[in-house]
Design a protein around this motif. Structure first.
Motif: not given
Length: 392
Positions: A146-167
């Motif tokens: 769960i630590v590693w899943v949530l580490t991935y999740g934390a990074l993913g959620l914060v970059v998703m708005p930027t990712a949608y804007a660029h790709i």
């Protein structure tokens, strides 16, 4: 005449070796790689593909139903096939399914494709979590997952708005597809089956209804999680918060979830399971209720971060509790199936409750269902506590 050299049998896989544990951890992140980002994914369906909030909820639910169907099927089928080969096949199915979603906006087609992705994801989740339950320290290893899943999740959620804007959505789906396919590099470190690794020494016998009640409690708890999780992003924007601020809250909540899981890694069973489960499950209900009514940034921060911290404190203890009812650890497979079934049913219930952006009904229902799960979980936890001689 010279004899042909005999084949040397491969040494058995040690489930507790670093190589195998690393493979289990990596694949355990791949399994829920879309689900753990579901609030951001739902937001993308609404804003990038023009779906309504209800339609996006049904797409999310379709994927979870694929996960649930596979985890239920593996209860009966997993022991007849090589787990290593199954995980490889599921990684391919999930990866290709994500890539086929590129360019799709039709609701029915997208629901079908997300269901297929869910089949692959569910197989990876079920088998890797089951392998973790068979290790020498399941509480700790579930916590690590769960630590590693949530580490991935934390990074993913914060970059998703930027990712949608660029790709755009297409670029995000390419990432999901390639990430799932990368799991093929790790399947060679896994055993062909997990059950031969079960340690039956020192096992206590329990009444069967206790394990059944615990499995039902896991199902109920995850129904509540599924109800609240799918719409968390939209709850924030509906309260008037900017999208990036909502993404930041969700990212911080993932860090809070990491902290909750890390508590399990550090303390394992030092305080037993009753106390952390009581705090985790009832605290989840309180966090959900913080999101009811007119909410501002403070209530959103407290509710979302509290929910994620306590959800990820509770689940390792729940899964380990279920596993302790069965010396061969068959119950772990059932527990994962109940977890995934609950997460599939939850978004569907939430979509029906939502109506015209009625988020109060969604979050109030989640709070009530969390409390119900606590009462159903209690008998099994108390029975194990008595059996192991834990003092108050």
């Amino acid at each position: 005449m010279a004899q042909a050299p005999s084949k040397i049998a491969a040494p058995p896989i040690d489930l507790n070796s670093r190589r195998t544990l690393a493979a289990i951890l990596y694949l355990s992140v791949i399994g829920p790689c879309v689900f753990i980002l579901q609030p951001g994914f739902v937001q993308g369906l609404v804003e990038q593909l023009g779906m309504t909030e209800q339609q996006a909820g049904y797409v999310a639910s379709a994927e979870m139903w694929g996960i649930a169907v596979t985890t239920l099927a593996l209860i009966f089928a997993a022991h007849h096939y090589s787990w290593r080969r199954l995980i490889g096949a599921f990684a391919v199915l999930s990866g290709v399914g994500n890539l086929l979603c590129i360019g799709q906006s039709d609701l029915q087609v997208l629901m079908l494709l997300r269901f297929i992705v869910g089949i692959g994801s569910g197989g990876i989740i079920s088998l890797t979590f089951s392998l973790a339950g068979l290790t020498a320290n399941p509480d700790r290893n579930f916590g690590y997952i769960i630590v590693w899943v949530l580490t991935y999740g934390a990074l993913g959620l914060v970059v998703m708005p930027t990712a949608y804007a660029h790709i755009g959505m297409a670029g995000v789906l390419v990432f999901f597809g390639l990430f799932c396919l990368s799991g093929l590099w790790f399947v060679g470190a896994l055993p062909h089956s997990g059950l031969e690794h079960a340690d039956t020494s020192g096992h206590y016998e329990y009444a069967k209804w206790l394990s059944h009640a615990t499995l039902i409690a896991i199902l109920i708890y995850n129904v509540a999680v599924g109800i609240i999780w799918a719409y968390l992003f939209l709850v924030g924007t509906n309260a008037g918060m900017p999208e990036q601020q909502v993404a930041n809250v969700l990212m911080v909540s993932q860090i809070a979830g990491i902290a909750g899981a890390f508590v399990v890694v550090v303390f394992e069973k030092r305080f037993g399971r009753l106390l952390p489960l009581a705090v985790g499950v009832l605290g989840s209900a309180a966090s959900a209720y913080l999101l009811v009514g007119q909410i501002g940034a403070r209530e959103y921060w407290l509710g979302v971060c509290g929910f994620n911290l306590l959800w990820n404190l509770s689940m390792p203890y729940m899964l380990a509790t279920a596993g302790d009812f069965d010396a061969k650890k068959h119950t772990v497979v059932f527990a994962i199936a109940m977890q995934m079934l609950g997460l599939a049913v939850g978004p569907m219930i939430a979509a029906r409750l939502l109506g015209e952006a009625n988020y109060d009904a969604v979050n109030r229902t989640a709070a009530i269902v969390f409390v119900l799960s606590a009462f159903v979980m209690l008998p099994g936890v108390l029975a194990q506590r008595r059996a192991h001689g834990h003092s108050q």
